[in-house]
Design a protein around this motif. Structure first.
Motif: not given
Lengths: 384, 384, 384, 384
Positions: A7-21, A69-82
């Motif tokens: 399984l392969t993932a991509v992480v969206v967001g490079t702030g504090f929590i992105g690298p944690v993911h 396979d999967a995308v992790h969203l760690t971007s600012p809250n206002r982008y989550h929905f879209e």
């Protein structure tokens, strides 16, 4: 776990929590194909720093990548929905940081989207994945605990203690109208509802904005890094720094929660105390390797996070023997093991052992009730 | 302290707390002339057990005894009003256990009586007299603490956890309409108001009667001794076992309090966390020899109850060096040293360094607001 | 306890611990007739301060006072032998502070004297009288604990941390050739031998004099009050500030003890950890209201000092309910209740439930073995 | 950290600690090419379970793989010497679990080999890499701490408490003549020498074999998994379950250490207390996110593992903000970041910020002195 490795993932967001993911995905044996920042350049810089192959140029690029396979969203809250909607529509699995979106209209739509899709959708309420939180849930469900009487606690931090502390989260337009409640209070609320198996059905809240005006530094800032940073400008703040909330639960239990981002000396301190008719269970996630069990007629107990002493579900998310402390990063590893294990198993009709979009939606409904209660200075029922 | 030794006290009440007063009076160097129970026989039995000279036959006998300077009231709550009034009218000093009386009409009258008299009147909010509680008050008042932002905490016990636990305090007619809030919540409220120097001005409460019916044992019972005691009868209970209360303070601080007598494993656990704009002060009175001081920009501190490290007012009520733990009985000794020291000094125009009838009155007003708030399910201002 | 009230005591010594005895005697219901200092004037001053009737002029005066049943010796160590012998010869009961005397020749003679007399003789190893120390002894004796494997711990303080800290105890001629070991180490050794029921039979010690020269202030000093006191003179120090000792017990258990009066931040910190073949028992007397019980196959326990949860012997020396912390002063009250209860009961053939002169003698033998071991750098057996 | 990502490691050993290395290498951004077990089949099974590409057939195969930069040795102790020598001779970097080898003849030879080679050689004393252990070292080195006076503590576990607990480590022929001291005591000794910057130069030890005969289960066993496992056979045990050791340090400080694998309730509990002439530093690695700092003249401090509050070297090995607990697995990640960062930087003349073969050699010399001291019942100097 053999199945996970492909399984392969991509992480969206490079702030504090992105690298944690990123780190936790690797520990869980998931391949991290790349990362997406707010610009191609930022993506590349972050990819280099993390040793990840691809710095993507846009979410579209990610969604177009058939290897993902999967995308992790760690971007600012206002982008989550879209973004969450786009991932689901692309047919990929999605794991979104909390809050799931900015309001219940959006989260409701995401729930519908996720239910209509053949993809797996989760929200990163990672705190459940301290093994002793699973242990607490199993114990509360047992006869030895009895009925839940009351649930109290707090989640307090100090990183926004000073007038000069600033972060995008303090701005209602970026983080949402609620802040301390939404950022940390929802973790507590998710956790105690997970542990007790009860829903919060009514709330009465009193929120507090310690600094109606903050001094925003001119330039960029990072979560969890306060301090004096030269020139500042005054910014009006509408979100709360702290607050207390009375709670009523679906099965009759009562409770209260205090949240604060202005409690000097408490760095990231979530405490709960769940009193049952036979036992009490208490925990402080700053010391996540011990669980307190209170008794009336015999000595109180402190359970060490030791797989040999825990229930099956708790032991299954503990990787190290007793006395070998685990911590915050391990919660993400275990959450991802759970999420990808479910995907790998392939039976999407099975109960989901991780927080879903439905859970994320309910947290937003709770937030809306809390805000309404505060504004009206009265009890408000949580809508369903 | 030479002057104290000639002062003489009598204790009214032979239950759990009466003997606590006798012992602490002796430690404070006050002569205990006798004790009064609910009958001449009970008085004599208690006097014998405690090594006290006289088992009085009635309050009138006590008040007629010219050798007696002061009377301590540790009788059931419903007798406080009448007895305190009688003592004051007799021209003797009075120290009354809390609550001062059953309602604010009574406490208001007692305040007037005490102000009109030349006697000294106090209420036994002993918890202030943990030296580190005085230390907390001094620290909150200092510049290093900043402004008080929020005040949270709880007072929880487990001695009424079971349906079969029974005591006169659970009956509204004997103990008052409020129980957990009145018995222990008021200690917490007195304490944080003492420490912060602020008054609670508005409350929003949610109270909980876990057992609307309790099993009363046939026969006599004692405070802090639960257990199975043979035959029982069902008794309807109107008083609360637990509750949470939102608080607003006079200077703008907010807060919340949880009280419970049904929290398994917590025997007598009062915790507070007072967050200031520069520091946080926290304490748990089950570990009364250490005070936690939270900082944002340096290591947190734990202050041991050590006279060499405390402020003057705190050191003056600590009898033993650091590391030599003091406890609950010491708070009464220190309260009584304060009360009788004031009497001995003879300047009754000086500020009173102990809780007064005015403090006791205000606690009853607070209780009435809390009960009203609970019943109306809304915020209620505390009347003055 | 009715019988106690007629017993009368006199306290010899007006330093830190003398007034502690006076207060505790009063709590135990014993009449304190007077106090004896190093001069008639000091006696009177202390008597006034404590509200005690008589400031005696000499020990002879005390012993000549027919109203006095028992004498407490809290004078400097070098007077203990002569005074204890005189008290016993006068036919009065004696309770001596530790160490019982300056060497085993003296203590041996005192043991013989006490055995030959019809009086009761005790040594003030008060720490045994923390209720949870009695609880520990009962638990170690039970089947649930198994065999004692090893006993480790420490007793550390910081009141002699600085070169400028000075007190009569640092001088070998006043306090004895051993200091930290004799002053605090013997408390630990008495305690673990009491709890385990085993004797230390062999020792290997390494002692450390941190300051071979101390700065003695010109003028008087008091125990537990360090600090800068103006002019000083250099004084050569032969006694140890710290040390570690390997231990072998009579039944084969092993152990080690560390003592120090130069450990910054530890005010009066006695810790032990007694590992049995089924459980471990650990305690820190700076937090004397909780006892840790370690388990291999289930959660560890923390027992609160709660009479409702303790063994009979432990509950009998606990005056207050669980959660109402007791402390250091309470140990003296309980020791004296035990000592005078024994006297009042009148059966001097019964086992003595308090530390005797034989215990005091054995501690001095232990000290001599420890000193010898340190000097010879080898294991030394404790003589009998 | 960009450079790290191209480095490639192989892990030798598939027991408890091998997979810990695999996970931590991934977190540190190092590519794990494969794993080697005691057979090709075991290698493959472990590779599959961990999602690692290659299950090697032999160490020769690993050393012949040109893509491999470094080899981690987590095999049983008796293979370390031969394997480490082979890796160094092959021109690859080596990180060996402790102990480095079975005796000082072997470790001395390995030191020479490593010094003669152009490769980097380390020993996995991971406990140094708790960020607060680096913090402790920096603080002890500072003026605020003063001179080190004494160093005490313990490392205790309970996984070998029962007669029926068995593991290859208890057999002298497999694990070495010392067990508790070698397995866990050496971690403590390495740590306090790292923190104080002093060497232990003389020891006096008393070791204890609780069970001279253990019940070995018929079949295979795993570290940290005790329990009843059916049929057993009696096996004579020569290694120690527990022991205490007096210590003298190179600069005059004294100390003592207790080790045990038979202390019920202590799962993996390393505690130290380092008393300086101005401060004391203490820590318990079961709660690795807080460091205690003791003071004589002000409140004691508890430092949370918070990069914002720590020294540079400590902050550099802390990945998460304060309050986000890190744990045991993080120490390996940080050790490997240090080891591979050094390799990537390429300047092998620079001081090595991780434990070297010289450190590993010195620990074996220490063990030999401890065993000799125990056998001769006297002080033994540690040879150089």
């Amino acid at each position: 776990m053999t199945q996970h490795r492909t399984l392969t993932a991509v992480v969206v967001g490079t702030g504090f929590i992105g690298p944690v993911h990123v780190e936790a995905l690797r520990r869980a044996g998931i391949h991290v194909a790349g990362i997406l920042g707010s610009s191609k350049e930022k993506s590349q810089r972050s990819a280099d720093a993390l040793g990840v192959a691809t710095g993507y140029g846009s979410l579209d690029d990610v969604l177009a990548d058939g290897a993902v396979d999967a995308v992790h969203l760690t971007s600012p809250n206002r982008y989550h929905f879209e973004q969450a909607a786009a991932v689901l529509r692309s047919g990929k699995h999605v794991l979104c940081e909390k809050p799931l979106a900015m309001n219940s209209r959006e989260t409701s739509e995401l729930v519908q989207l996720s239910e209509a899709s053949s993809c797996v959708a989760g929200v990163a309420y990672n705190i459940r994945f301290y093994p002793l939180c699973h242990e607490a849930a199993d114990r509360v469900a047992s006869k030895d605990f009895g009925t839940t009487l009351h649930v109290t606690g707090s989640y307090v931090q100090d990183w926004l203690l000073k007038e000069t502390d600033f972060n995008w989260r303090v701005m209602a337009k970026d983080g949402g109208e609620l802040r301390a409640v939404a950022d940390i209070g929802t973790h507590w609320l998710d956790l105690v509802q997970f542990i007790t198996g009860q829903k919060v059905v009514s709330v009465c809240a009193d929120l507090q904005t310690v600094y109606p005006v903050r001094k925003k530094p001119v330039g960029e800032t990072t979560t969890f890094s306060g301090g004096d940073q030269g020139d500042t400008q005054d910014v009006a703040i509408a979100t709360e720094d702290a607050g207390s909330i009375l709670l009523q639960f679906s099965d009759g239990a009562r409770g209260s929660l205090h949240v604060s981002q202005t409690t000097a000396g408490r760095k990231n301190c979530l405490r709960f105390e769940i009193a049952g008719s036979k036992q009490t269970i208490a925990m402080n996630t700053e010391q996540p390797n011990s669980l307190w069990i209170g008794h009336r007629d015999r000595a109180n107990e402190t359970l060490i996070r030791d797989p040999a002493l825990m229930t099956g579900s708790a032991a299954s998310i503990a990787s190290y023997p007793g006395g070998h402390a685990e911590g915050f990063p391990d919660t993400f590893k275990q959450l991802f093991r759970s999420f990808y294990g479910y995907i790998a198993a392939g039976d999407f009709g099975a109960p989901r052992p991780f927080p879903t979009f439905q859970d994320g939606h309910r947290e937003v409904l709770l937030c809306e009730a809390i805000l309404e209660s505060h504004r009206q200075r009265k009890w408000i029922d949580v809508s369903e």
